[in-house]
Write a protein that holds these residues in place. Structure first.
Motif, mmCIF file in Angstrom:
data_model
loop_
_atom_site.group_PDB
_atom_site.id
_atom_site.type_symbol
_atom_site.label_atom_id
_atom_site.label_comp_id
_atom_site.label_asym_id
_atom_site.label_seq_id
_atom_site.Cartn_x
_atom_site.Cartn_y
_atom_site.Cartn_z
ATOM 1 N N ARG A 130 1.018 -1.721 0.199
ATOM 2 C CA ARG A 130 -0.425 -0.214 -0.060
ATOM 3 C C ARG A 130 0.595 1.144 -0.139
ATOM 4 O O ARG A 130 0.733 2.402 -0.526
ATOM 5 C CB ARG A 130 -1.329 0.385 1.429
ATOM 6 N N CYS A 131 1.661 0.816 0.623
ATOM 7 C CA CYS A 131 3.449 2.478 0.899
ATOM 8 C C CYS A 131 4.264 1.632 0.445
ATOM 9 O O CYS A 131 4.791 0.367 0.761
ATOM 10 C CB CYS A 131 2.885 2.779 2.244
ATOM 11 N N PRO A 132 5.431 2.624 0.014
ATOM 12 C CA PRO A 132 6.609 1.601 -0.814
ATOM 13 C C PRO A 132 7.139 1.723 0.657
ATOM 14 O O PRO A 132 7.279 2.864 1.791
ATOM 15 C CB PRO A 132 7.479 2.837 -1.195
ATOM 16 N N HIS B 137 10.607 6.437 -3.712
ATOM 17 C CA HIS B 137 10.270 5.908 -4.482
ATOM 18 C C HIS B 137 8.481 6.610 -4.991
ATOM 19 O O HIS B 137 7.910 6.370 -3.964
ATOM 20 C CB HIS B 137 9.364 3.924 -4.037
ATOM 21 N N ALA B 138 8.123 5.912 -5.994
ATOM 22 C CA ALA B 138 7.066 6.889 -6.590
ATOM 23 C C ALA B 138 5.463 5.844 -6.415
ATOM 24 O O ALA B 138 5.888 4.811 -6.009
ATOM 25 C CB ALA B 138 6.860 6.876 -7.653
ATOM 26 N N ASN B 139 4.485 6.578 -5.178
ATOM 27 C CA ASN B 139 3.319 5.402 -5.223
ATOM 28 C C ASN B 139 2.085 5.831 -5.569
ATOM 29 O O ASN B 139 2.048 7.236 -5.854
ATOM 30 C CB ASN B 139 3.483 4.972 -4.336
ATOM 31 N N VAL B 140 1.197 5.395 -6.134
ATOM 32 C CA VAL B 140 -0.230 5.738 -6.449
ATOM 33 C C VAL B 140 -1.344 5.501 -5.639
ATOM 34 O O VAL B 140 -0.902 3.848 -4.766
ATOM 35 C CB VAL B 140 -0.744 5.326 -7.713
ATOM 36 N N ALA B 141 -2.089 5.025 -4.889
ATOM 37 C CA ALA B 141 -3.557 5.032 -3.751
ATOM 38 C C ALA B 141 -4.475 6.013 -4.107
ATOM 39 O O ALA B 141 -4.954 6.814 -4.383
ATOM 40 C CB ALA B 141 -3.071 4.801 -2.597
ATOM 41 N N LEU B 142 -5.896 4.960 -4.336
ATOM 42 C CA LEU B 142 -6.924 5.522 -4.081
ATOM 43 C C LEU B 142 -7.958 4.755 -4.464
ATOM 44 O O LEU B 142 -7.952 3.815 -4.080
ATOM 45 C CB LEU B 142 -7.576 6.546 -5.908
ATOM 46 N N PHE B 143 -8.767 5.202 -2.934
ATOM 47 C CA PHE B 143 -10.579 4.449 -2.732
ATOM 48 C C PHE B 143 -11.441 4.480 -3.957
ATOM 49 O O PHE B 143 -11.649 5.346 -4.613
ATOM 50 C CB PHE B 143 -11.315 5.398 -1.522
ATOM 51 N N THR C 83 -3.668 0.233 -4.876
ATOM 52 C CA THR C 83 -2.613 1.062 -4.366
ATOM 53 C C THR C 83 -1.757 0.586 -6.106
ATOM 54 O O THR C 83 -1.774 -0.494 -6.529
ATOM 55 C CB THR C 83 -1.927 0.327 -3.803
ATOM 56 N N ALA C 84 -0.479 1.176 -5.762
ATOM 57 C CA ALA C 84 1.043 0.821 -6.361
ATOM 58 C C ALA C 84 1.687 1.293 -6.530
ATOM 59 O O ALA C 84 2.210 2.547 -6.009
ATOM 60 C CB ALA C 84 0.070 1.183 -8.466
ATOM 61 N N THR C 85 2.601 0.383 -6.296
ATOM 62 C CA THR C 85 4.093 0.446 -5.465
ATOM 63 C C THR C 85 4.803 -0.485 -5.692
ATOM 64 O O THR C 85 4.744 -1.883 -6.179
ATOM 65 C CB THR C 85 3.546 1.065 -3.656
ATOM 66 N N VAL C 86 5.823 -0.742 -4.661
ATOM 67 C CA VAL C 86 6.725 -2.144 -4.474
ATOM 68 C C VAL C 86 6.561 -2.538 -2.994
ATOM 69 O O VAL C 86 5.835 -2.026 -2.123
ATOM 70 C CB VAL C 86 7.808 -1.713 -4.124
ATOM 71 N N THR C 87 6.689 -3.612 -3.058
ATOM 72 C CA THR C 87 5.742 -4.524 -2.024
ATOM 73 C C THR C 87 6.906 -4.978 -0.608
ATOM 74 O O THR C 87 6.299 -5.402 0.478
ATOM 75 C CB THR C 87 5.477 -5.418 -2.060
ATOM 76 N N ASP C 88 8.527 -4.852 -1.231
ATOM 77 C CA ASP C 88 9.255 -5.374 -0.265
ATOM 78 C C ASP C 88 10.510 -4.665 -0.323
ATOM 79 O O ASP C 88 10.741 -2.829 -1.044
ATOM 80 C CB ASP C 88 9.814 -6.517 -1.214
ATOM 81 N N PHE C 89 11.538 -4.668 0.493
ATOM 82 C CA PHE C 89 12.554 -3.863 1.122
ATOM 83 C C PHE C 89 14.070 -3.215 0.204
ATOM 84 O O PHE C 89 14.285 -2.371 -0.028
ATOM 85 C CB PHE C 89 12.975 -4.369 2.049
ATOM 86 N N LEU C 90 13.354 -4.953 -0.834
ATOM 87 C CA LEU C 90 14.296 -4.173 -1.997
ATOM 88 C C LEU C 90 13.766 -3.186 -3.250
ATOM 89 O O LEU C 90 14.731 -3.599 -4.139
ATOM 90 C CB LEU C 90 15.377 -5.692 -2.336
ATOM 91 N N ALA C 91 12.920 -3.905 -3.251
ATOM 92 C CA ALA C 91 11.828 -2.193 -4.726
ATOM 93 C C ALA C 91 12.569 -3.159 -5.286
ATOM 94 O O ALA C 91 12.373 -2.737 -6.226
ATOM 95 C CB ALA C 91 12.091 -1.815 -4.564
#
Ligand SMILES: *[C@@H]1O[C@H](CO)[C@@H](O)[C@H](O)[C@H]1NC(C)=O
Ligand SMILES: *[C@@H]1O[C@H](CO)[C@@H](O)[C@H](O)[C@H]1NC(C)=O
Ligand SMILES: *[C@@H]1O[C@H](CO)[C@@H](O)[C@H](O)[C@H]1NC(C)=O
Ligand SMILES: *[C@@H]1O[C@H](CO)[C@@H](O)[C@H](O)[C@H]1NC(C)=O
Ligand SMILES: *[C@@H]1O[C@H](CO)[C@@H](O)[C@H](O)[C@H]1NC(C)=O
Length: 548
Positions: free
Chosen positions: A164-166, A171-177, A184-192
């Motif tokens: 839900r959050c980088p 890092h760029a991210n996107v979120a909307l309800f 959401t659009a993001t990366v899900t891990d520590f190493l991105a």
């Protein structure tokens, strides 16, 4: 030609000198003196004039809800009343700190991150019926929580911010309800490494994109998302893999998913999107040899113009090439049609990418939304053949053409890139003119009046009205290319101003400076500024909507 600098000569050669299609680039009708801009109100994170200024802000996100501005910064959330601005500084009415706990910071440091990265950067700031929804990087262990709108108090427990959050504030991210779900659009891990488009928090199951599959994403940079019809559209850029050469090339894309997707069968695409498709965005200047602006930086919301729904995008060339930026418009109807067209495929790792012949596409059409009342009333009953096809063919063959097949605005002869935009479709006293404000990597704002064409195509032309320095060097602090990066550009119509967010400050700039043209009526009219008019008191004044 001897006086032309090499990059320009190269550019002209690229375009083929005969290609007269390349638009001219006149300068602005008005360059706003910096002493004018220096007086505009600035937010620096203070409560009132006498409070000490602590460390500089690290603004991450901005949300305007009616007359209130919320600002997500590093370890802090602010609330600011837009109607209470007097003088040259804006003050917050509420501040709430949300810091990472010692344990999270310790683990972050142990994993090799710097002290100033192991903090809580608020990257998601959304309004929902119950209040605010906020996510922070929390020392590379992202968390989300509900907050009240008025007192900025955390309500309930925190939940994981993963997907839900980088993790990394860079890092760029996107979120909307939409429909009660968080997209959401993001990366899900520590190493991105694991990029994702994710849906969660609603009634239907959480869904994601396929993990570690370069057909779905290759080093994406997410820009924005919009809801349109039964779909959510995501705009981003990534490394294109469909080209027949080895060079890494960034291209701009739009992807979409069905809001009602519930994932695939237990055999294929379980808990993953069955409706994820993507297409290239084509923002280019036609000519003897085509010139592409491949890097998308920001988009407008969906605008209603001449009976169509359109989205504008700001594009540029890559940072290491000829500097150039362009604004292209896309008709949503036309954009959606590309997803009904042919799919692209690469038969073997060595072969070139080709369209899939229609007779080889299974039925029902892969990537479609399930239809209530039909045999396929839920995405998990699509045949495996269909699910397998969409899993391996997320890319459409055709690129989305831009409206009018050329950019609305082009800037190539300058040493900066355009990267942010806001549109006023109700400019002027009759609320019937369109003004485009563009932000640049230098912290300047460029203002264009869009001229409607007489024929059916929308883009007639534009007039470059104004250029002004948005970044306030004296007040915002440090002056560096980094500090001048505009994070967002927001229009506040009731106060006739723009809110320019930088990392260390927010600057409020009026949409027009009519008094600068007050010497005579000719100047006022020559400014072409739709916000200004020559009024009875023989001055050039701001024309409020509704004035005659
Ligand atoms: C914003 O204003 C609209 C219209 O006045 C109102 O319906 C809405 O409840 C307001 N939203 C919030 C969060 O105050
Ligand atoms: C946040 O608020 C929403 C809607 O008001 C609610 O459904 C959800 O359970 C809340 N989440 C937490 C973690 O409190
Ligand atoms: C789909 O249709 C079947 C029978 O045709 C029905 O049992 C089921 O409830 C429907 N599912 C949805 C999600 O509408
Ligand atoms: C982009 O649009 C131009 C102009 O319409 C067209 O000539 C070109 O082939 C398109 N490029 C792609 C990749 O579709
Ligand atoms: C806007 O509306 C006014 C009054 O109806 C009209 O005179 C003017 O031509 C319109 N301008 C544009 C750009 O449509």
């Amino acid at each position: 030609m001897a006086t032309v600098a090499p990059p320009l000569a190269f550019l002209l050669a690229l375009l083929g000198l005969a290609g007269a299609a390349f638009p001219e680039e006149p300068g602005p009708l008005s360059s706003v003196p910096s002493e004018v801009v220096r007086r505009y109100p600035v937010f620096l994170g203070r409560a009132h004039r006498s409070s000490l200024r602590q460390e500089p802000l690290h603004i991450q996100s901005i949300l305007k809800v009616n007359r209130t501005l919320y600002i997500g910064s590093r370890d802090d959330l602010f609330r600011l009343e837009l109607d209470n601005v007097v003088g040259d500084e804006m003050f917050y009415s509420k501040k709430r700190s949300w810091e990472s706990n010692r344990n999270d910071i310790r683990i972050c440091r142990m994993k090799g991150k710097q002290e100033d990265e192991c903090r809580n950067f608020m990257k998601v700031l959304l309004s929902r019926p119950g209040g605010l929804f906020v996510c922070g990087t929390n020392a590379f262990n992202p968390l989300c929580a509900n907050y009240t709108r008025d007192t900025l108090e955390m309500v309930g427990e925190t939940i994981s911010g993963m997907a839900r959050c980088p993790y990394d504030p860079k890092h760029a991210n996107v979120a909307l309800f939409a429909d009660g779900n968080l997209f959401t659009a993001t990366v899900t891990d520590f190493l991105a490494i694991d990029a994702v488009i994710y849906r969660s928090l609603g009634n239907p199951p959480a869904l994601r994109t396929v993990k570690h599959d370069s057909k779905w994403f290759r080093e994406p940079y997410f820009v924005s998302a919009v809801e349109w019809g039964p779909h959510i559209y995501f705009f981003f850029r990534e490394l294109g893999m469909e080209f027949n050469y080895l060079e890494k090339a960034v291209v701009s894309r739009v992807a979409r998913v069905c809001k009602g997707d519930v994932g695939g069968s237990q055999r294929v695409l379980e808990k993953q999107w069955t409706s994820f498709l993507k297409a290239r965005l084509n923002c280019s200047i036609p000519g003897d040899s085509h010139f592409y602006f491949n890097q998308l930086h920001s988009t407008s919301p969906i605008l209603r113009s001449h009976g169509r729904d359109i989205v504008l995008g700001v594009f540029s060339t890559p940072a290491n090439s000829i500097p150039g930026s362009a604004v292209c418009a896309f008709d949503m109807q036309q954009l959606a049609r590309v997803f009904e067209g042919r799919f692209k495929e690469q038969k073997s790792p060595e072969s070139i990418w080709t369209p899939v012949p229609d007779e080889l596409v299974p039925k029902p059409r892969p990537g479609g939304c399930a239809v209530q009342g039909s045999r396929f009333n839920s995405s998990n009953v699509f045949p495996d053949e269909v699910l397998n096809f969409v899993k391996t063919h997320p890319l459409m063959d055709e690129a989305v053409p831009s409206l009018g097949q050329r950019p609305w605005i082009v800037k190539t002869m300058v040493r900066y890139q355009l990267n942010k935009m806001v549109v006023d479709t109700e400019a002027g006293p009759h609320r019937n003119q369109t003004v485009l404000f563009l932000g640049s990597t230098k912290g300047t704002v460029l203002k264009f009046l869009m001229i409607p064409a007489r024929d059916r195509s929308i883009a007639g032309g534009n007039i470059f009205l104004e250029e002004l320095e948005g970044y306030n060097r004296e007040k915002c602090g440090e002056d560096s290319p980094q500090a001048r990066q505009l994070l967002s550009l927001t229009l506040d119509r009731p106060s006739h101003s723009l809110l320019l967010a930088f990392s260390s400050c927010v600057v409020r700039v009026p949409v027009a400076r009519c008094q600068l043209f007050s010497r005579c009526m000719k100047n006022c009219i020559a400014s072409r500024d739709p916000y200004c008019g020559w009024t009875r008191g023989s001055t050039c004044s701001f024309l409020r909507p509704g004035t005659r």
